[in-house]
Design a protein around this motif. Structure first.
Motif, short mmCIF file in Angstrom:
data_model
loop_
_atom_site.label_atom_id
_atom_site.label_comp_id
_atom_site.label_asym_id
_atom_site.label_seq_id
_atom_site.Cartn_x
_atom_site.Cartn_y
_atom_site.Cartn_z
N ARG A 67 28.08 64.96 29.78
CA ARG A 67 29.05 63.59 29.69
C ARG A 67 28.52 62.69 30.73
NH1 ARG A 67 33.47 66.63 28.24
NH2 ARG A 67 34.62 66.29 30.53
N ARG A 68 28.43 63.10 32.02
CA ARG A 68 28.06 62.23 33.25
C ARG A 68 26.67 61.84 32.89
NH1 ARG A 68 26.23 62.17 38.41
NH2 ARG A 68 25.64 64.37 38.36
N LEU A 69 25.83 62.97 32.70
CA LEU A 69 24.61 62.64 32.71
C LEU A 69 24.17 61.64 31.51
CD1 LEU A 69 22.86 66.31 32.90
CD2 LEU A 69 23.08 64.35 34.90
N LYS A 86 26.45 59.16 30.50
CA LYS A 86 26.82 57.98 31.08
C LYS A 86 25.89 57.39 31.78
CE LYS A 86 30.76 55.92 33.09
NZ LYS A 86 32.38 56.27 33.79
N GLN A 87 25.26 58.20 32.84
CA GLN A 87 24.22 57.57 33.86
C GLN A 87 23.10 57.03 33.06
OE1 GLN A 87 21.75 60.32 35.90
NE2 GLN A 87 22.07 59.24 37.83
N LYS A 88 22.57 57.80 32.05
CA LYS A 88 21.51 57.28 31.33
C LYS A 88 21.81 55.89 30.62
CE LYS A 88 19.54 61.82 29.90
NZ LYS A 88 19.50 62.64 28.99
N LYS A 89 22.85 55.60 30.26
CA LYS A 89 23.29 54.49 29.49
C LYS A 89 23.38 53.35 30.65
CE LYS A 89 25.62 56.52 25.44
NZ LYS A 89 26.87 56.70 24.83
N GLN A 90 23.76 53.72 31.72
CA GLN A 90 24.01 52.51 32.80
C GLN A 90 22.70 52.29 33.30
OE1 GLN A 90 26.83 54.73 35.56
NE2 GLN A 90 28.54 54.06 34.63
N LEU A 91 21.80 53.11 33.24
CA LEU A 91 20.34 52.83 34.01
C LEU A 91 19.66 51.96 33.01
CD1 LEU A 91 19.34 56.06 35.52
CD2 LEU A 91 20.10 54.25 36.74
N GLU A 92 19.92 52.10 31.43
CA GLU A 92 19.34 51.31 30.74
C GLU A 92 19.80 49.84 30.73
OE1 GLU A 92 20.14 53.33 27.20
OE2 GLU A 92 18.70 55.03 27.26
N GLN A 93 20.93 49.77 31.24
CA GLN A 93 21.65 48.46 31.13
C GLN A 93 21.44 47.63 32.54
OE1 GLN A 93 25.78 49.33 29.94
NE2 GLN A 93 24.99 49.98 27.87
N SER A 144 19.13 62.39 45.61
CA SER A 144 19.48 63.20 44.51
C SER A 144 20.19 62.54 43.53
CB SER A 144 20.22 64.31 45.08
OG SER A 144 21.31 63.81 45.58
N ARG A 145 20.38 62.92 42.47
CA ARG A 145 20.88 62.07 41.41
C ARG A 145 22.56 61.92 41.84
NH1 ARG A 145 20.19 65.20 37.94
NH2 ARG A 145 21.92 66.50 38.18
N ALA A 146 23.22 62.66 42.55
CA ALA A 146 24.64 62.60 42.78
C ALA A 146 24.56 61.44 44.05
CB ALA A 146 25.17 63.83 43.45
N ILE A 179 36.64 48.48 48.25
CA ILE A 179 36.88 49.77 48.82
C ILE A 179 36.91 50.67 47.36
CG2 ILE A 179 38.77 51.60 49.64
CD1 ILE A 179 39.56 49.04 51.43
N LEU A 180 36.17 51.66 47.48
CA LEU A 180 36.10 52.41 46.37
C LEU A 180 36.43 53.87 46.71
CD1 LEU A 180 32.20 51.88 44.80
CD2 LEU A 180 34.58 50.53 44.21
N SER A 181 37.47 54.54 45.95
CA SER A 181 38.14 55.66 46.29
C SER A 181 37.23 56.74 45.83
CB SER A 181 39.15 55.91 45.46
OG SER A 181 38.66 56.04 43.86
N ARG A 182 37.56 57.91 46.43
CA ARG A 182 36.54 58.98 46.34
C ARG A 182 36.55 59.21 44.71
NH1 ARG A 182 37.04 63.47 50.77
NH2 ARG A 182 37.43 62.10 52.45
N ASP A 183 37.68 59.31 44.13
CA ASP A 183 37.63 59.57 42.48
C ASP A 183 36.71 58.47 41.78
OD1 ASP A 183 38.97 61.65 42.50
OD2 ASP A 183 40.85 60.37 42.21
N GLN A 184 36.44 57.14 42.28
CA GLN A 184 35.62 56.22 41.80
C GLN A 184 34.11 56.70 41.90
OE1 GLN A 184 37.78 52.97 43.58
NE2 GLN A 184 37.96 51.97 41.83
N LEU A 185 34.04 57.17 43.28
CA LEU A 185 32.42 57.40 43.66
C LEU A 185 32.13 58.67 42.97
CD1 LEU A 185 32.69 56.93 47.41
CD2 LEU A 185 31.40 55.42 45.68
N LEU A 186 32.87 59.42 42.81
CA LEU A 186 32.58 60.84 41.96
C LEU A 186 32.36 60.83 40.54
CD1 LEU A 186 34.24 63.63 44.15
CD2 LEU A 186 31.57 63.24 43.88
N GLY A 187 33.46 59.99 39.86
CA GLY A 187 33.54 59.98 38.26
C GLY A 187 33.89 61.27 37.88
N GLU A 188 33.19 61.74 36.99
CA GLU A 188 33.19 63.16 36.40
C GLU A 188 32.48 64.19 37.35
OE1 GLU A 188 32.33 63.21 32.16
OE2 GLU A 188 33.87 61.98 31.70
N ASN A 189 31.66 63.50 38.20
CA ASN A 189 31.01 64.47 38.91
C ASN A 189 32.01 65.12 40.13
OD1 ASN A 189 28.85 65.92 39.92
ND2 ASN A 189 28.02 64.19 41.42
#
Length: 233
Positions: free
Chosen positions: A120-122, A124-131, A160-162, A177-187
């Motif tokens: 799912r994260r990968l 999502k990342q592909k869509k974000q990169l396209e936009q 790396s991708r991460a 300020i971005l929290s750890r959860d915001q930076l990691l997302g589903e990763n």
């Protein structure tokens, strides 16, 4: 098997376990190819690149950590599966670019859940990169999200991708300020220091003095903040 479903390579020298992993993933409509050695994996990569590799660390022909490092810049998700559950191995796996780390013994359904989360994260990342715009300019650095490359006069770095995911999140929200959860997302690797390890690697690549970072500040108890202007083009 549906040709459009994600392809996964399973690199595991224990044949029975490797086949069990493959069968479990096939039940969830993943395409799966089994590799008993690192050499077999590299041969498979010559023919087709998978979305995700599941890698055992104890392989007969190559150190699993070195294999993970080889995969780091191939735009392939990596999940380590290992009997090594110690702190050092977990940290090293993350430092070498793994997306997740699961220790043996484990329930096959747990591994499937980790694969689903990474998939799912990968996507999502592909869509974000396209936009996303093609290039971000900050502090004399140029970052290209699509290729995960950083450059400035006389210097270039591959992320790396991460690492790229974290930097992209920070670049989209400078001075916030971005929290750890915001930076990691589903990763989210089930390991408390995963964000610290990845942030340390990122800082080593972009900071003049990683021990005293100026571009990415730690806001204790809250998260991290990018402290420079960003221009997109």
């Amino acid at each position: 098997m549906n040709g459009s479903s994600p392809l996964i390579y399973v690199v595991e020298d224990e044949e029975d376990l490797g086949k069990l992993i493959c069968a479990s993933l096939s039940d969830y409509r993943y395409q799966v190819q089994y590799c008993a050695t690192g050499k077999a994996l590299f041969a498979a990569l010559e023919n087709q690149s998978p979305e995700i590799c599941i890698v055992d660390l104890n392989l007969p022909d190559i150190d699993g950590m070195q294999l993970v490092k080889e995969l780091e810049h191939r735009a392939i998700g990596v999940i380590i599966v290992s009997g090594r559950g110690g702190l050092t191995d977990r940290v090293l796996g993350l430092e070498f670019g793994a997306d997740d780390y699961i220790t043996k013994p484990f329930e096959p359904r747990e591994l499937v859940a980790r694969v689903q989360s990474l998939h799912r994260r990968l996507e999502k990342q592909k869509k974000q990169l396209e936009q996303a715009p093609k290039q971000a300019l900050f502090a004399n650095w140029s970052f290209q999200p699509e290729s995960l490359s950083l450059s400035r006069e006389g210097q270039s770095e591959s992320l790396s991708r991460a690492e790229g995911d974290m930097l992209l999140a920070l670049l989209k929200h400078p001075f916030q300020i971005l929290s750890r959860d915001q930076l990691l997302g589903e990763n989210c690797v089930p390991y408390d220091r995963s964000i610290d390890v990845r942030m340390s690697r990122l800082r080593k690549k972009i900071e003049s003095d990683p021990q005293h970072p100026e571009l990415i500040k730690t806001v204790y108890g809250a998260g991290y903040m990018l402290t420079t202007d960003v221009k997109w083009r």
